[in-house]
Design a protein around this motif. Structure first.
Motif, PDB file in Angstrom:
ATOM      1  N   TRP A  62      17.140   3.767 -23.449  1.00 55.13           N
ATOM      2  CA  TRP A  62      17.240   3.195 -22.112  1.00 55.13           C
ATOM      3  C   TRP A  62      16.304   3.914 -21.156  1.00 55.13           C
ATOM      4  CZ3 TRP A  62      19.699  -0.943 -23.248  1.00 55.13           C
ATOM      5  CH2 TRP A  62      20.705  -0.924 -24.196  1.00 55.13           C
ATOM      6  N   ALA A  63      15.917   3.211 -20.140  1.00 57.15           N
ATOM      7  CA  ALA A  63      15.084   3.738 -19.055  1.00 57.15           C
ATOM      8  C   ALA A  63      13.767   4.285 -19.590  1.00 57.15           C
ATOM      9  CB  ALA A  63      15.854   4.766 -18.224  1.00 57.15           C
ATOM     10  N   GLY A  64      13.298   5.389 -19.039  1.00 56.03           N
ATOM     11  CA  GLY A  64      12.016   5.969 -19.394  1.00 56.03           C
ATOM     12  C   GLY A  64      10.922   5.489 -18.455  1.00 56.03           C
ATOM     13  N   VAL A  65      10.122   6.439 -17.980  1.00 62.04           N
ATOM     14  CA  VAL A  65       9.035   6.138 -17.042  1.00 62.04           C
ATOM     15  C   VAL A  65       7.807   6.959 -17.424  1.00 62.04           C
ATOM     16  CG1 VAL A  65      10.469   5.432 -15.076  1.00 62.04           C
ATOM     17  CG2 VAL A  65      10.015   7.846 -15.449  1.00 62.04           C
ATOM     18  N   ALA A  66       6.658   6.512 -16.955  1.00 63.08           N
ATOM     19  CA  ALA A  66       5.425   7.240 -17.241  1.00 63.08           C
ATOM     20  C   ALA A  66       4.388   6.959 -16.162  1.00 63.08           C
ATOM     21  CB  ALA A  66       4.868   6.847 -18.603  1.00 63.08           C
ATOM     22  N   VAL A  67       3.496   7.921 -16.001  1.00 63.93           N
ATOM     23  CA  VAL A  67       2.295   7.751 -15.186  1.00 63.93           C
ATOM     24  C   VAL A  67       1.124   7.886 -16.145  1.00 63.93           C
ATOM     25  CG1 VAL A  67       0.841   8.729 -13.362  1.00 63.93           C
ATOM     26  CG2 VAL A  67       3.334   8.696 -13.075  1.00 63.93           C
ATOM     27  N   HIS A  89      20.264  13.201 -16.112  1.00 61.63           N
ATOM     28  CA  HIS A  89      19.855  13.153 -17.521  1.00 61.63           C
ATOM     29  C   HIS A  89      19.126  11.850 -17.862  1.00 61.63           C
ATOM     30  CE1 HIS A  89      23.653  10.996 -17.334  1.00 61.63           C
ATOM     31  NE2 HIS A  89      23.268  10.358 -18.427  1.00 61.63           N
ATOM     32  N   GLU A  90      19.276  10.822 -17.016  1.00 65.47           N
ATOM     33  CA  GLU A  90      18.586   9.563 -17.266  1.00 65.47           C
ATOM     34  C   GLU A  90      17.109   9.706 -16.889  1.00 65.47           C
ATOM     35  OE1 GLU A  90      20.547   6.355 -15.304  1.00 65.47           O
ATOM     36  OE2 GLU A  90      22.368   6.599 -16.492  1.00 65.47           O
ATOM     37  N   ALA A  91      16.242   9.143 -17.686  1.00 61.71           N
ATOM     38  CA  ALA A  91      14.787   9.265 -17.491  1.00 61.71           C
ATOM     39  C   ALA A  91      14.316   8.205 -16.500  1.00 61.71           C
ATOM     40  CB  ALA A  91      14.081   9.136 -18.831  1.00 61.71           C
ATOM     41  N   ARG A  92      14.498   8.490 -15.207  1.00 59.65           N
ATOM     42  CA  ARG A  92      14.195   7.506 -14.174  1.00 59.65           C
ATOM     43  C   ARG A  92      13.119   7.963 -13.199  1.00 59.65           C
ATOM     44  NH1 ARG A  92      17.431   3.259 -13.896  1.00 59.65           N
ATOM     45  NH2 ARG A  92      19.326   3.253 -15.123  1.00 59.65           N
ATOM     46  N   TRP A  93      12.542   9.131 -13.401  1.00 60.65           N
ATOM     47  CA  TRP A  93      11.594   9.659 -12.417  1.00 60.65           C
ATOM     48  C   TRP A  93      10.554  10.528 -13.104  1.00 60.65           C
ATOM     49  CZ3 TRP A  93      11.317   9.139  -7.090  1.00 60.65           C
ATOM     50  CH2 TRP A  93      10.509  10.035  -6.409  1.00 60.65           C
ATOM     51  N   ASP A 100      -6.683  13.553  -6.631  1.00 61.21           N
ATOM     52  CA  ASP A 100      -6.067  14.222  -5.479  1.00 61.21           C
ATOM     53  C   ASP A 100      -4.922  13.397  -4.886  1.00 61.21           C
ATOM     54  OD1 ASP A 100      -7.574  12.189  -4.389  1.00 61.21           O
ATOM     55  OD2 ASP A 100      -8.645  13.438  -2.953  1.00 61.21           O
ATOM     56  N   VAL A 101      -4.338  12.501  -5.702  1.00 55.64           N
ATOM     57  CA  VAL A 101      -3.252  11.629  -5.257  1.00 55.64           C
ATOM     58  C   VAL A 101      -1.972  11.965  -6.021  1.00 55.64           C
ATOM     59  CG1 VAL A 101      -2.483   9.223  -5.088  1.00 55.64           C
ATOM     60  CG2 VAL A 101      -4.897   9.778  -4.745  1.00 55.64           C
ATOM     61  N   ARG A 102      -0.869  12.090  -5.302  1.00 50.74           N
ATOM     62  CA  ARG A 102       0.437  12.295  -5.924  1.00 50.74           C
ATOM     63  C   ARG A 102       1.019  10.919  -6.239  1.00 50.74           C
ATOM     64  NH1 ARG A 102       2.346  16.236  -8.909  1.00 50.74           N
ATOM     65  NH2 ARG A 102       4.585  16.477  -8.745  1.00 50.74           N
ATOM     66  N   VAL A 103       1.376  10.705  -7.504  1.00 49.39           N
ATOM     67  CA  VAL A 103       1.840   9.400  -7.976  1.00 49.39           C
ATOM     68  C   VAL A 103       3.240   9.547  -8.555  1.00 49.39           C
ATOM     69  CG1 VAL A 103       1.379   7.507  -9.581  1.00 49.39           C
ATOM     70  CG2 VAL A 103      -0.537   8.734  -8.521  1.00 49.39           C
ATOM     71  N   VAL A 104       4.106   8.591  -8.254  1.00 43.30           N
ATOM     72  CA  VAL A 104       5.468   8.565  -8.784  1.00 43.30           C
ATOM     73  C   VAL A 104       5.690   7.254  -9.516  1.00 43.30           C
ATOM     74  CG1 VAL A 104       7.921   8.490  -8.187  1.00 43.30           C
ATOM     75  CG2 VAL A 104       6.385  10.018  -6.937  1.00 43.30           C
ATOM     76  N   SER A 105       6.280   7.350 -10.696  1.00 44.11           N
ATOM     77  CA  SER A 105       6.785   6.168 -11.387  1.00 44.11           C
ATOM     78  C   SER A 105       8.292   6.334 -11.459  1.00 44.11           C
ATOM     79  CB  SER A 105       6.189   6.051 -12.795  1.00 44.11           C
ATOM     80  OG  SER A 105       6.643   4.865 -13.421  1.00 44.11           O
ATOM     81  N   THR A 106       9.006   5.350 -10.955  1.00 43.98           N
ATOM     82  CA  THR A 106      10.461   5.439 -10.937  1.00 43.98           C
ATOM     83  C   THR A 106      11.086   4.128 -11.397  1.00 43.98           C
ATOM     84  OG1 THR A 106      12.384   6.064  -9.594  1.00 43.98           O
ATOM     85  CG2 THR A 106      10.697   4.746  -8.502  1.00 43.98           C
ATOM     86  N   TYR A 107      12.262   4.262 -11.950  1.00 47.56           N
ATOM     87  CA  TYR A 107      13.049   3.118 -12.394  1.00 47.56           C
ATOM     88  C   TYR A 107      14.409   3.247 -11.711  1.00 47.56           C
ATOM     89  CZ  TYR A 107      15.398  -0.148 -15.550  1.00 47.56           C
ATOM     90  OH  TYR A 107      16.111  -1.196 -16.069  1.00 47.56           O
ATOM     91  N   VAL A 108      14.590   2.524 -10.617  1.00 43.23           N
ATOM     92  CA  VAL A 108      15.800   2.618  -9.799  1.00 43.23           C
ATOM     93  C   VAL A 108      16.967   1.971 -10.554  1.00 43.23           C
ATOM     94  CG1 VAL A 108      16.833   1.914  -7.597  1.00 43.23           C
ATOM     95  CG2 VAL A 108      14.426   2.616  -7.685  1.00 43.23           C
TER      96      VAL A 108
END
Length: 133
Positions: A62-67, A89-93, A100-108
């Motif tokens: 379930w879940a899982g995120v990546a950049v 514990h869930e892989a959501r962030w 030079d850019v801060r990037v977020v991948s999230t699964y709400v």
């Protein structure tokens, strides 16, 4: 920079589609959600062959995120936690610096019905996000 976000709903099932997207559009950064693979099963090698590196937070079924980032940009300063998030514990962030850019991948989390326990979890996650921003 060209950014893409893609809810892949299983890296193993849709890896060929993702690789085709990378080849056709050549984005600099791709934020991927619902990778649904183990840390060992994340396709780093296949992505590297396509010219990309990845910071992933994989959690299994379930879940899982990546950049993902083009190799020439790289990924650095990877963080796999959102302080204060429920169910940490869930892989959501996952967040990383690309160039030079801060990037977020999230699964709400899915809140389902208003007022339900999953809805309260979603609100708590969004509150943690508010404090992160």
């Amino acid at each position: 920079m060209r950014f893409v976000t893609y809810n892949v709903n299983s890296m193993s099932t849709r890896l060929q589609r993702l690789l085709a997207l990378l080849d056709e559009h050549k984005p600099d950064v791709v934020c991927v959600q619902e990778t649904k693979c183990t840390p060992e099963g994340f396709p780093h090698t296949e992505l590297e062959r396509a010219g990309y590196v990845a910071a992933d937070h994989s959690g299994g079924r379930w879940a899982g995120v990546a950049v993902l980032a083009r190799a020439e940009h790289g990924v650095a300063e990877v963080s796999k936690s959102l302080p204060g998030q429920p169910d940490a514990h869930e892989a959501r962030w996952v967040e990383a610096t690309v160039g030079d850019v801060r990037v977020v991948s999230t699964y709400v989390p899915n809140g389902r019905a208003v007022g339900s326990p999953p809805f309260m979890v979603k609100l708590a996650f969004l509150e943690a996000l508010r404090w992160r921003a």
